[in-house]
Design an enzyme around this catalytic site. Structure first.
Site, mmCIF file in Angstrom:
data_model
loop_
_atom_site.group_PDB
_atom_site.id
_atom_site.type_symbol
_atom_site.label_atom_id
_atom_site.label_comp_id
_atom_site.label_asym_id
_atom_site.label_seq_id
_atom_site.Cartn_x
_atom_site.Cartn_y
_atom_site.Cartn_z
ATOM 1 N N ASP A 22 0.824 -1.211 0.000
ATOM 2 C CA ASP A 22 0.000 0.000 0.000
ATOM 3 C C ASP A 22 0.860 1.263 0.000
ATOM 4 O O ASP A 22 1.983 1.260 0.494
ATOM 5 C CB ASP A 22 -0.926 -0.025 1.232
ATOM 6 N N HIS A 39 2.748 3.691 -8.856
ATOM 7 C CA HIS A 39 2.608 2.274 -9.219
ATOM 8 C C HIS A 39 3.837 1.792 -9.988
ATOM 9 O O HIS A 39 4.329 0.689 -9.759
ATOM 10 C CB HIS A 39 1.341 2.052 -10.043
ATOM 11 N N LEU A 133 10.862 -20.371 -5.000
ATOM 12 C CA LEU A 133 9.828 -19.537 -4.373
ATOM 13 C C LEU A 133 8.511 -19.588 -5.156
ATOM 14 O O LEU A 133 8.496 -19.485 -6.375
ATOM 15 C CB LEU A 133 10.331 -18.085 -4.319
#
Ligand code: IPE
Ligand code: IPE
Ligand code: MG
Length: 253
Positions: A22, A39, A133
Site C-alpha cells: 500500500d 505504481h 519460491l
C-alpha cells in the site's frame, strides 16, 4: 552483510509471507506526481522483495496487487495498472524462470480483460515446473469474494452428491479456497501506515502475525523485510494456548 540479515534465525523463517503493498498513490502525490508514477515505482519494490524472499529461502510470498474493490478506481488508473501488470509480467517472466520462481494467481480472473488474462496464463504455464519460491499474486482478489465462491462450489459438490452436508468441516472450506495448495501465511505485512486488512485473505490470516510499517510501498526494500522478519521472530505464537504451555512444547523440542 546487513546487520538485520544476520539477526534473522534461518531455522525459524515463516514459510509464507503475505504483503499488502500500500501507499503507491500517496508516495507519488508527495512528490507532486501522478498516482501511476507511484505504481511504476512500486514494481521496483516487488522485484527487490521477491529477490529478498528467494535469497532467504521463503517458500511462499503472496502480494496483494489489486483488490476486487480497486476496480472502482478512476478508469485511467485501472487501465494504467492493467498495462503495468502485463508489461511487467512480460519483462520479468524470464528472470522468474532463471530464479526458479513459480508464479500463481489468486482472484477473479474472469474480471480481467483478455490481453491481461492471456499474458497471465502464459506466465503461469511458463513457470509451472519451477520449484523455488512460489510467488502468489492476488489480483482482482477479495476475501469475501473467495469465501462466497467457496460456498458456491461446496454447494455444487453437495448437489452433485459428491459430498455429504455432515462431512463439511474446516478442511473442506480450506480445500475450496484459492489458496487450497498453500500453507497459511505466518506473517502479514502492510505498508504505508494503514491498520486494516482491506479484504485480504480473511480466512487464511486467522493466526498470522501482523506487521505494520509507515514506509510507503515504493520505498520498501529488503532491509524493511528483514526488519519485519526479525520482529516476527521475537513474538510468541500461542494459538489459543497459554504462554506456559508454549514454553513446555518448546522445551520438549
Ligand atoms: C497500493 O497503493 C496499490 C494498489 C492498491 C493498486 P495505493 O494505490 O492504494 O496507494 P495509496 O493508498 O492511495 O497511497
Ligand atoms: C488494498 O489497498 C489493496 C491492495 C494493496 C492491492 P487499498 O489502498 O485498496 O485499501 P484501502 O482502500 O485503503 O482499504
Ligand atoms: Mg491504498
Amino acid at each position: 552483510m546487513s546487520q538485520l540479515l544476520e539477526k534473522i534465525d534461518k531455522g525459524s523463517l515463516p514459510r509464507h509471507i503475505a504483503i499488502i503493498m500500500d501507499g503507491n498513490g500517496r508516495w507519488a502525490k508527495e512528490k507532486g506526481e501522478d498516482r501511476l508514477f507511484g505504481h511504476y515505482h512500486g514494481v521496483e519494490s516487488v522485484r527487490n522483495i521477491v529477490e529478498g524472499c528467494a535469497e532467504l529461502g521463503i517458500e511462499y510470498l503472496t502480494l496483494y496487487a489489486f483488490s476486487t474493490e480497486n476496480w472502482d478506481r478512476p478508469e485511467y488508473e485501472v487501465a494504467g495498472l492493467m498495462e503495468l501488470l502485463v508489461s511487467t509480467i512480460r519483462k520479468e517472466v524470464e528472470t522468474l524462470n532463471k530464479n526458479k520462481i513459480r508464479l500463481h494467481v489468486i482472484g477473479d480472473m474472469s474480471m480481467f480483460p483478455d490481453f491481461a488474462k492471456n499474458e497471465l496464463n502464459e506466465a503461469l504455464e511458463i513457470t509451472k515446473a519451477n520449484t523455488g519460491l512460489n510467488l502468489v499474486m492476488a489480483l482482482s482478489y477479495s476475501g469475501r469474494w473467495e469465501l462466497a465462491n467457496a460456498a458456491k462450489e461446496i454447494a455444487r459438490e453437495v448437489k452433485e452428491e459428491n459430498l455429504n452436508v455432515e462431512d463439511i468441516n474446516q478442511k473442506t472450506v480450506q480445500q475450496f479456497l484459492c489458496t487450497a495448495n498453500f500453507p497459511d501465511p505466518e506473517l502479514m505485512i502492510r505498508t504505508s501506515g494503514e491498520f486494516r486488512i482491506s479484504n485480504f485473505l480473511l480466512y487464511q490470516l486467522a493466526y498470522a502475525e501482523l506487521y505494520f510499517t509507515n514506509v510507503r510501498w515504493p520505498d520498501f526494500r529488503k532491509e524493511n523485510l528483514y526488519q519485519a522478519i526479525v520482529d516476527f521472530q521475537g513474538r510468541e505464537r500461542r494459538f489459543g494456548k497459554t504462554g506456559e504451555q508454549i514454553a513446555e512444547t518448546n522445551k520438549a523440542h
